[in-house]
Design a protein around this motif. Structure first.
Motif, PDB file in Angstrom:
ATOM      1  N   ALA A   1      16.417  -1.424   3.183  1.00 39.48           N
ATOM      2  CA  ALA A   1      14.958  -1.394   3.050  1.00 39.48           C
ATOM      3  C   ALA A   1      14.377  -0.369   4.012  1.00 39.48           C
ATOM      4  CB  ALA A   1      14.376  -2.771   3.350  1.00 39.48           C
ATOM      5  N   ARG A   2      13.434   0.398   3.510  1.00 37.84           N
ATOM      6  CA  ARG A   2      12.760   1.364   4.364  1.00 37.84           C
ATOM      7  C   ARG A   2      11.627   0.662   5.090  1.00 37.84           C
ATOM      8  NH1 ARG A   2      11.161   5.513   0.078  1.00 37.84           N
ATOM      9  NH2 ARG A   2      12.467   4.437  -1.395  1.00 37.84           N
ATOM     10  N   SER A   3      11.504   0.930   6.362  1.00 38.53           N
ATOM     11  CA  SER A   3      10.448   0.308   7.154  1.00 38.53           C
ATOM     12  C   SER A   3       9.143   1.051   6.934  1.00 38.53           C
ATOM     13  CB  SER A   3      10.832   0.353   8.642  1.00 38.53           C
ATOM     14  OG  SER A   3       9.797  -0.151   9.428  1.00 38.53           O
ATOM     15  N   ARG A   4       8.126   0.324   6.544  1.00 39.06           N
ATOM     16  CA  ARG A   4       6.806   0.914   6.362  1.00 39.06           C
ATOM     17  C   ARG A   4       5.829   0.147   7.223  1.00 39.06           C
ATOM     18  NH1 ARG A   4       9.063   1.662   1.355  1.00 39.06           N
ATOM     19  NH2 ARG A   4       8.758   3.729   0.480  1.00 39.06           N
ATOM     20  N   LYS A   5       4.882   0.858   7.786  1.00 39.34           N
ATOM     21  CA  LYS A   5       3.880   0.231   8.638  1.00 39.34           C
ATOM     22  C   LYS A   5       2.935  -0.611   7.785  1.00 39.34           C
ATOM     23  CE  LYS A   5       0.530   1.257  12.190  1.00 39.34           C
ATOM     24  NZ  LYS A   5      -0.156   2.295  12.926  1.00 39.34           N
ATOM     25  N   LEU A   6       2.706  -1.832   8.210  1.00 38.17           N
ATOM     26  CA  LEU A   6       1.835  -2.746   7.489  1.00 38.17           C
ATOM     27  C   LEU A   6       0.495  -2.823   8.198  1.00 38.17           C
ATOM     28  CD1 LEU A   6       1.507  -4.896   5.265  1.00 38.17           C
ATOM     29  CD2 LEU A   6       2.348  -6.555   6.906  1.00 38.17           C
ATOM     30  N   ASP A   7      -0.577  -2.583   7.466  1.00 40.31           N
ATOM     31  CA  ASP A   7      -1.923  -2.709   8.007  1.00 40.31           C
ATOM     32  C   ASP A   7      -2.349  -4.158   7.801  1.00 40.31           C
ATOM     33  OD1 ASP A   7      -4.636  -2.767   8.552  1.00 40.31           O
ATOM     34  OD2 ASP A   7      -5.040  -0.845   7.592  1.00 40.31           O
ATOM     35  N   VAL A   8      -2.210  -4.971   8.846  1.00 37.97           N
ATOM     36  CA  VAL A   8      -2.495  -6.405   8.756  1.00 37.97           C
ATOM     37  C   VAL A   8      -3.960  -6.651   8.420  1.00 37.97           C
ATOM     38  CG1 VAL A   8      -2.416  -8.606   9.989  1.00 37.97           C
ATOM     39  CG2 VAL A   8      -0.613  -6.923  10.338  1.00 37.97           C
ATOM     40  N   GLY A   9      -4.858  -5.844   8.917  1.00 32.32           N
ATOM     41  CA  GLY A   9      -6.280  -5.991   8.612  1.00 32.32           C
ATOM     42  C   GLY A   9      -6.558  -5.767   7.134  1.00 32.32           C
ATOM     43  N   ASP A  10      -5.909  -4.764   6.554  1.00 28.82           N
ATOM     44  CA  ASP A  10      -6.057  -4.485   5.130  1.00 28.82           C
ATOM     45  C   ASP A  10      -5.511  -5.648   4.308  1.00 28.82           C
ATOM     46  OD1 ASP A  10      -6.590  -2.776   2.799  1.00 28.82           O
ATOM     47  OD2 ASP A  10      -4.404  -2.651   2.664  1.00 28.82           O
ATOM     48  N   LEU A  11      -4.337  -6.165   4.684  1.00 25.35           N
ATOM     49  CA  LEU A  11      -3.756  -7.302   3.978  1.00 25.35           C
ATOM     50  C   LEU A  11      -4.677  -8.515   4.059  1.00 25.35           C
ATOM     51  CD1 LEU A  11      -1.419  -8.641   2.452  1.00 25.35           C
ATOM     52  CD2 LEU A  11      -0.372  -9.117   4.679  1.00 25.35           C
ATOM     53  N   TYR A  12      -5.210  -8.800   5.227  1.00 23.70           N
ATOM     54  CA  TYR A  12      -6.126  -9.927   5.426  1.00 23.70           C
ATOM     55  C   TYR A  12      -7.351  -9.786   4.512  1.00 23.70           C
ATOM     56  CZ  TYR A  12      -9.503 -13.011   7.691  1.00 23.70           C
ATOM     57  OH  TYR A  12     -10.444 -13.978   7.933  1.00 23.70           O
ATOM     58  N   ALA A  13      -7.946  -8.607   4.483  1.00 23.41           N
ATOM     59  CA  ALA A  13      -9.134  -8.380   3.654  1.00 23.41           C
ATOM     60  C   ALA A  13      -8.816  -8.553   2.177  1.00 23.41           C
ATOM     61  CB  ALA A  13      -9.693  -6.984   3.914  1.00 23.41           C
ATOM     62  N   ARG A  14      -7.681  -8.057   1.739  1.00 22.50           N
ATOM     63  CA  ARG A  14      -7.317  -8.157   0.323  1.00 22.50           C
ATOM     64  C   ARG A  14      -7.030  -9.604  -0.092  1.00 22.50           C
ATOM     65  NH1 ARG A  14      -5.706  -3.074  -2.104  1.00 22.50           N
ATOM     66  NH2 ARG A  14      -5.997  -1.444  -0.578  1.00 22.50           N
ATOM     67  N   VAL A  15      -6.288 -10.333   0.726  1.00 25.83           N
ATOM     68  CA  VAL A  15      -5.931 -11.717   0.397  1.00 25.83           C
ATOM     69  C   VAL A  15      -7.163 -12.616   0.414  1.00 25.83           C
ATOM     70  CG1 VAL A  15      -4.652 -13.736   1.232  1.00 25.83           C
ATOM     71  CG2 VAL A  15      -3.516 -11.525   1.079  1.00 25.83           C
ATOM     72  N   ASN A  16      -8.111 -12.338   1.292  1.00 23.28           N
ATOM     73  CA  ASN A  16      -9.308 -13.170   1.394  1.00 23.28           C
ATOM     74  C   ASN A  16     -10.413 -12.747   0.442  1.00 23.28           C
ATOM     75  OD1 ASN A  16      -8.630 -15.164   3.350  1.00 23.28           O
ATOM     76  ND2 ASN A  16      -8.542 -13.490   4.830  1.00 23.28           N
ATOM     77  N   ASN A  17     -10.171 -11.731  -0.377  1.00 24.33           N
ATOM     78  CA  ASN A  17     -11.212 -11.198  -1.242  1.00 24.33           C
ATOM     79  C   ASN A  17     -10.759 -11.124  -2.702  1.00 24.33           C
ATOM     80  OD1 ASN A  17     -13.726 -10.166  -1.759  1.00 24.33           O
ATOM     81  ND2 ASN A  17     -13.179  -8.070  -1.216  1.00 24.33           N
ATOM     82  N   THR A  18      -9.943 -12.114  -3.137  1.00 27.19           N
ATOM     83  CA  THR A  18      -9.423 -12.076  -4.499  1.00 27.19           C
ATOM     84  C   THR A  18      -8.959 -13.466  -4.920  1.00 27.19           C
ATOM     85  OG1 THR A  18      -7.952 -10.886  -5.986  1.00 27.19           O
ATOM     86  CG2 THR A  18      -7.036 -11.547  -3.876  1.00 27.19           C
TER      87      THR A  18
END
Length: 166
Positions: free
Chosen positions: A28-45
């Motif tokens: 697996a290639r390591s990719r940087k995760l934007d936790v703020g972006d994930l939080y906003a997306r999960v809480n807005n759908t």
């Protein structure tokens, strides 16, 4: 015959080297995760939840979830991971592919890093509006349940202390 001698640095370096990737498997290639972006997306759908498990070969199966996301067999995905979860998203150059039977082979190093064990329950959270799937290991499910019950307990204590007996 005398045994070969090794410089102590050689022994340490050999012990720290990463094992080779098995044929047919990918690292697996390591990719940087934007936790703020994930939080906003999960809480807005609207979220779709499913429980599944990973078999002894590292395959995740959830046809219903892949169907909900409109990820047909052959869809290539990329993985990004946090300490205890995996985020999957479609990508033309993705290293993962949804199989014919609705299975997804996850690399062993990714499973290990995220704490996902064979035959252990995992929680799948699909956000179709954002075309993403979050995979949580069993320990995260337990932590979520404990957090929910702790919050219920704290609210109950707060109501009693404040005199609110609703």
């Amino acid at each position: 015959m005398t045994p070969p001698t090794f410089d102590s640095d050689d022994v340490v370096i050999r012990a720290l080297s990463l094992p080779a990737v098995l044929p047919g498997r990918t690292r697996a290639r390591s990719r940087k995760l934007d936790v703020g972006d994930l939080y906003a997306r999960v809480n807005n759908t609207t979220l779709h939840f499913a429980l599944s498990s990973v078999d002894h070969r590292g395959r995740l199966t959830s046809r219903q979830t892949f169907s909900h996301l409109q990820w047909p067999p052959g869809k290539t995905l990329t993985s990004t991971f946090g300490r205890n979860y995996v985020l999957l998203r479609p990508a033309a150059d993705g290293e993962l592919t949804v199989g014919e039977r609705g299975r997804l082979l996850l690399p062993s190093n990714l499973l290990h890093y995220c704490g996902i064990g064979a035959h252990r329950q995992i929680l799948l959270i699909a956000a179709a509006d954002h075309d993403m799937l979050v995979v949580h290991p069993q320990q995260n499910i337990a932590e979520m349940v404990r957090g929910f019950h702790e919050a219920q307990f704290q609210r109950n204590v707060h109501r009693r202390v404040s005199g609110d007996h609703r």
